[in-house]
Scaffold this motif. Structure first.
Motif, PDB file in Angstrom:
ATOM      1  N   GLU A  11      16.350  63.242  67.860  1.00  0.00           N
ATOM      2  CA  GLU A  11      15.540  62.788  68.995  1.00  0.00           C
ATOM      3  C   GLU A  11      14.928  61.413  68.761  1.00  0.00           C
ATOM      4  O   GLU A  11      14.558  60.725  69.717  1.00  0.00           O
ATOM      5  CB  GLU A  11      14.447  63.817  69.290  1.00  0.00           C
ATOM      6  CG  GLU A  11      15.016  65.086  69.897  1.00  0.00           C
ATOM      7  CD  GLU A  11      13.994  66.207  70.017  1.00  0.00           C
ATOM      8  OE1 GLU A  11      14.220  67.123  70.838  1.00  0.00           O
ATOM      9  OE2 GLU A  11      12.972  66.172  69.290  1.00  0.00           O
ATOM     10  N   LEU A  43      17.644  70.970  71.474  1.00  0.00           N
ATOM     11  CA  LEU A  43      18.244  69.644  71.649  1.00  0.00           C
ATOM     12  C   LEU A  43      19.044  69.596  72.949  1.00  0.00           C
ATOM     13  O   LEU A  43      19.760  70.539  73.292  1.00  0.00           O
ATOM     14  CB  LEU A  43      19.150  69.314  70.467  1.00  0.00           C
ATOM     15  CG  LEU A  43      18.430  68.933  69.177  1.00  0.00           C
ATOM     16  CD1 LEU A  43      19.384  68.959  67.987  1.00  0.00           C
ATOM     17  CD2 LEU A  43      17.792  67.550  69.303  1.00  0.00           C
ATOM     18  N   LEU A  76      22.436  64.516  73.894  1.00  0.00           N
ATOM     19  CA  LEU A  76      22.256  63.973  72.542  1.00  0.00           C
ATOM     20  C   LEU A  76      23.443  64.273  71.626  1.00  0.00           C
ATOM     21  O   LEU A  76      23.491  63.778  70.502  1.00  0.00           O
ATOM     22  CB  LEU A  76      20.971  64.517  71.923  1.00  0.00           C
ATOM     23  CG  LEU A  76      19.677  64.024  72.591  1.00  0.00           C
ATOM     24  CD1 LEU A  76      18.461  64.730  71.985  1.00  0.00           C
ATOM     25  CD2 LEU A  76      19.535  62.512  72.439  1.00  0.00           C
TER      26      LEU A  76
END
Length: 330
Positions: free
Chosen positions: A251, A286, A290
């Motif tokens: 992140e 997540l 990503l």
């Protein structure tokens, strides 16, 4: 787009052929790399190859392993010869190439844990010797990267620091030379500073850097303390608590080099490996987008595989990367 690559070591002795196979596999599909072929003998292994880069710190090879000494031994001279030959082949195979190209070197703490002092104990037991080793490594790797940049001007250099012994260094699990005791654990701040020294020394010469460790107990929080450093791991060894740290790293904008495909995989379809990874990815919170920050690799090096198996494993990584690219857009 999710990309694919490999850790670095391959079976065989024909480096030119290995390079051509790697370029064909990953050109436009991932991140090709300078392969290591330890089957060629002492000096072609990770430790000997990196020892040949050290500046003003000669080593030789004893029956017990690589050792710091007063003058270079014939095996480290041979290691330098292997590397020069490999770079000549690299210049030919990657003539006109433009794009990412990964180089692998042994990290400072695995090197200090493996190289012995003249009296036989591990270099990591001597803080002064360790500092000298770290400085020598930083200088030598800088020279190595500079040579590759001249040989392949269009390359975007990815530098991989291999640190399989790092968890043992931090936990005090390394056996002493006698085998009857354990080397005292190195403080995390000292380990961090050593890694910072080598990564910062070449930061202006490379496009990105990754710390690779395919051992259990990878120190994810320590990696996050080093500015911009990416992480390469065998994802099957990550604990739930480590996944939280991995999520923070991803992140923050860093890439995860995910060892998704086991080195002994006999999977008929890459989905057998991507689905467990995606399940953990989602459970840790997540986002699918990503996945573009993931580089799919084998779980570890492939030197112990047959040539056919090594090729099949790498083909699986390319196919797995394609699946994750699709999952990122779902």
């Amino acid at each position: 787009m999710t990309e694919a690559s490999a850790v670095g070591s391959l079976p065989g002795e024909d480096v030119a052929r290995a390079m051509r196979v790697v370029r064909e596999l990953y050109d436009d599909k991932g991140i090709p790399y300078l392969p290591e072929l330890p089957d060629r003998g002492p000096g072609a292994d990770l430790i000997g190859r990196t020892a040949a880069l050290l500046v003003e710190l000669p080593v030789d090879l004893q029956p017990s392993g690589w050792r710091l000494t007063d003058a270079p031994g014939r095996d480290v001279v041979r290691a330098g010869g292997f590397l020069r030959h490999d770079l000549d082949e690299l210049a030919e195979v990657y003539d006109g190439y433009s794009g990412p190209l990964k180089l692998q070197v042994c990290g400072p703490w695995t090197l200090a844990a493996t190289l012995a002092l003249p009296r036989g104990e591990r270099a990591v037991t001597d803080p002064g010797a360790t500092r000298d080793l770290i400085q020598s490594l930083a200088a030598g790797v800088g020279e190595h990267v500079g040579i590759v940049r001249r040989l392949v001007p269009g390359a975007e250099i990815v530098l991989q620091w291999d640190e399989p012994a790092l968890p043992a260094v931090l936990a005090g699990r390394l056996p002493t030379a006698s085998g009857f005791g354990r080397v005292r654990a190195v403080e995390p701040i000292t380990v961090r500073d050593g890694l910072a020294t080598v990564t910062e020394s070449v930061a202006g010469q490379v496009d990105s850097q990754v710390l690779h460790c395919c051992a259990p107990d990878v120190p994810v929080p320590l990696v996050r303390q080093l500015d911009g450093l990416q992480l390469g791991v065998d994802v099957s060894l990550l604990k739930a608590s480590q996944w939280d740290g991995v999520a923070e790293l991803v992140e923050s904008g860093r890439r995860l080099w995910a060892g998704i495909v086991p080195t002994g995989s006999s999977a008929r379809h890459p989905r057998e490996h991507t689905e467990p990874f995606l399940d953990r990815w989602r459970r840790v919170g997540l986002e699918a987008r990503l996945l573009d920050s993931v580089v799919v690799t084998p779980a570890c090096g492939l030197a112990g595989a047959s040539p056919g198996a090594a090729l099949a494993i790498q083909q699986l990584t390319v196919q797995a990367a394609d699946l994750l690219t699709g999952a990122a857009s779902d």
